[in-house]
Design a protein around this motif. Structure first.
Motif, PDB file in Angstrom:
ATOM      1  N   ILE A  74       0.128   2.935  -3.701  1.00 33.58           N
ATOM      2  CA  ILE A  74      -0.752   4.102  -3.823  1.00 33.58           C
ATOM      3  C   ILE A  74       0.008   5.331  -4.332  1.00 33.58           C
ATOM      4  O   ILE A  74      -0.418   5.952  -5.301  1.00 33.58           O
TER       5      ILE A  74
ATOM      6  N   VAL B  99       0.848  -1.204   0.000  1.00 32.25           N
ATOM      7  CA  VAL B  99       0.000   0.000   0.000  1.00 32.25           C
ATOM      8  C   VAL B  99       0.881   1.250   0.000  1.00 32.25           C
ATOM      9  O   VAL B  99       0.651   2.193  -0.757  1.00 32.25           O
TER      10      VAL B  99
ATOM     11  N   THR C 143      -5.667   2.436  -7.925  1.00 34.29           N
ATOM     12  CA  THR C 143      -5.411   3.832  -7.591  1.00 34.29           C
ATOM     13  C   THR C 143      -5.460   4.677  -8.867  1.00 34.29           C
ATOM     14  O   THR C 143      -6.123   5.721  -8.924  1.00 34.29           O
TER      15      THR C 143
ATOM     16  N   SER D 172       1.167  -8.036  -4.835  1.00 36.89           N
ATOM     17  CA  SER D 172       0.069  -7.162  -4.410  1.00 36.89           C
ATOM     18  C   SER D 172       0.081  -5.836  -5.150  1.00 36.89           C
ATOM     19  O   SER D 172      -0.919  -5.112  -5.160  1.00 36.89           O
TER      20      SER D 172
ATOM     21  N   ILE E 195      -3.214  -2.834  -6.518  1.00 39.21           N
ATOM     22  CA  ILE E 195      -3.218  -1.561  -5.778  1.00 39.21           C
ATOM     23  C   ILE E 195      -2.874  -0.394  -6.703  1.00 39.21           C
ATOM     24  O   ILE E 195      -3.568   0.625  -6.734  1.00 39.21           O
TER      25      ILE E 195
ATOM     26  N   GLY F  76      -8.922  -2.234  -4.603  1.00 41.99           N
ATOM     27  CA  GLY F  76      -7.649  -2.817  -5.008  1.00 41.99           C
ATOM     28  C   GLY F  76      -6.933  -3.454  -3.822  1.00 41.99           C
ATOM     29  O   GLY F  76      -6.379  -4.550  -3.924  1.00 41.99           O
ATOM     30  N   VAL F  77      -6.956  -2.763  -2.683  1.00 46.01           N
ATOM     31  CA  VAL F  77      -6.303  -3.296  -1.481  1.00 46.01           C
ATOM     32  C   VAL F  77      -7.004  -4.588  -1.050  1.00 46.01           C
ATOM     33  O   VAL F  77      -6.360  -5.569  -0.674  1.00 46.01           O
TER      34      VAL F  77
END
Lengths: 249, 208
Positions: free
Chosen positions: B34, B30, B99, B91, B95, B140-141
């Motif tokens: 992001i 994250v 975003t 991941s 994310i 997304g997370v």
């Protein structure tokens, strides 16, 4: 000081998108306190002209001067905060209440919260929305006409001397549209702002404009007061006047 | 019952390891993803290479990624660190992409209004674009977390522990009870995370 200082001046302005010119040879002045209506068919360059004034676009050639200073020399942020801007889709922030939407520019300019609140309530009254009923609502809870009123209030919030309006009443039903035009006309007489108003509706141009600039293919073909405009022999002006004739008959 | 007596404590311990792997890697992803997603909305030239890279990682078989990382100095080796790096890499795509899409999906009229009112780029981003994109970003997370819980079972293959231990052991000795001892807690974990983040996502997504 001049009796009628110049608010906005275009000198030999052109703007291109790739090879194609969107506007060309723009040379005109807007006097302080007048309402200039930019009239024309879709794609004739009206909106481009408007966006050159608050430097959402910068001219490829020539110069746009606002209050005597070229838009390229203005700090764009300061310039835009001195110019109110209303667009057809309104562009209210959906996650802000009406109160916060109207107070955006004052809060960007770091006004005191109590002062912002006072200003917002006064503006809601001005555009004919009861503050008690509307201040805490969200944009999606309002009708199109009410949203458009909020858009006008937001543009007026920091008391800018110039107001740009891009078909602000275009998406409204005909009855609400005429009501808002009438009210806006009165507002305009009370506030004495310099207004540049884009429309493709000749009826609206005659209701609101102290001068009408007719555009075709990126250039002005007629620039005249409504009284002179009626006498124009230019084919494009004739085309618009015929539509108006049919409307009135 | 006898099985639970024998393995209950280890299941808890492995679940703890598993949670640690997933939570740490998502938190770091994250923090990287992001800002990177925001950056590529500002510098469109970067969007293709960045999204392309994240996409490429996603298409690699996960077991291969874990294997590839082992010989890499500093981040590689046997153990949790390598597994976390691999999970972060996996991941990143959901994310970054969410975003980017969330911010690019903000109504252009709203963006134009913000600019026309004299917002700086930073004000536009913080006051308008991010709040409006928050639901999509969180989506997304959420996706990354659910995928991460499943992928982290493979971490056991490179000695990082976690619920995958049971699964690999179970497969090796052909004991389906042992496999389930890893698979069921992992499934519960994934469903819980999905549900909880889904709730938050719905709260943050604007009602129209």
């Amino acid at each position: 000081m001049d009796v009628m200082p110049i608010a906005v001046e275009f000198q030999q302005v052109a703007y291109y998108l790739g090879q194609r010119s969107l506007v060309l040879n723009l040379n005109f002045r807007i006097e302080s306190g007048e309402t200039l209506v930019l009239l024309g068919r879709s794609g004739c360059g009206k909106t481009t002209t408007l966006r050159l004034i608050n430097r959402l676009l910068t001219p490829a050639q020539g110069e746009v001067r606002v209050e005597g200073i070229s838009t390229c020399e203005w700090n764009p942020i300061q310039l835009r905060r001195r110019i109110g801007y209303v667009i057809q889709e309104v562009g209210l922030f959906p996650h802000f209440t009406i109160e916060r939407n109207i107070g955006v520019v004052p809060s960007l300019q770091k006004w005191e919260p109590s002062q912002i609140k006072k200003r917002v309530l006064a503006l809601l009254e001005l555009v004919g929305l009861e503050p008690d009923r509307f201040a805490q609502r969200y944009p999606h809870e309002l009708s199109g006409g009410q949203r458009q009123r909020v858009g006008v209030a937001r543009a007026l919030a920091a008391d800018p001397p110039i107001l740009l309006m891009d078909e602000p009443f275009g998406a409204l039903d005909p009855i609400t549209r005429v009501e808002l035009q009438q009210e806006f006309r009165q507002l305009q007489q009370r506030l004495g702002k310099t207004i540049v108003f884009v429309t493709h509706d000749i009826q609206e141009a005659f209701t609101l404009g102290s001068r009408i600039g007719l555009m075709q293919a990126g250039e002005f073909v007629v620039m005249a007061t409504p009284e002179e405009f009626v006498k124009s022999t230019h084919p494009e002006a004739q085309a618009f006047l015929r539509v108006r004739g049919e409307w009135n008959s | 019952m006898e099985f639970l007596n024998r393995y209950g404590e280890e299941i808890l311990q492995r679940s703890g390891q598993h949670l640690f792997l997933v939570f740490t890697s998502i938190a770091i992803a994250v923090l990287i993803g992001i800002p990177l997603g925001i950056l590529i909305t500002r510098k469109p030239a970067l969007s293709r290479p960045v999204l392309g890279f994240a996409n490429a990682i996603q298409t690699m078989p996960s077991l291969a990624i874990f294997g590839f990382l082992i010989p890499v100095p500093f981040i590689g080796g046997i153990g949790a660190r390598t597994a976390i790096v691999a999970l972060i890499l996996y991941s990143l795509l959901p994310i970054i992409r969410n975003t980017y899409l969330g911010i690019m999906g903000v109504d252009p009229a709203i963006r134009e209004a913000g600019m026309g009112l004299g917002m700086t780029d930073r004000q536009l981003l913080l006051q308008v674009e991010i709040p409006l994109a928050l639901g999509v970003i969180l989506g997304g997370v959420r996706l990354a977390t659910v995928i991460g819980v499943g992928l982290a079972t493979i971490a056991a293959a490179i000695g990082a522990g976690g619920l995958g231990e049971f699964i690999f052991r179970g497969v090796a000795v052909v004991d389906s009870q042992l496999i389930l001892a890893g698979a069921i807690p992992a499934a519960i974990m994934a469903l819980t995370a999905d549900f909880a983040l889904g709730l938050v996502e719905r709260r943050l997504t604007l009602k129209k």
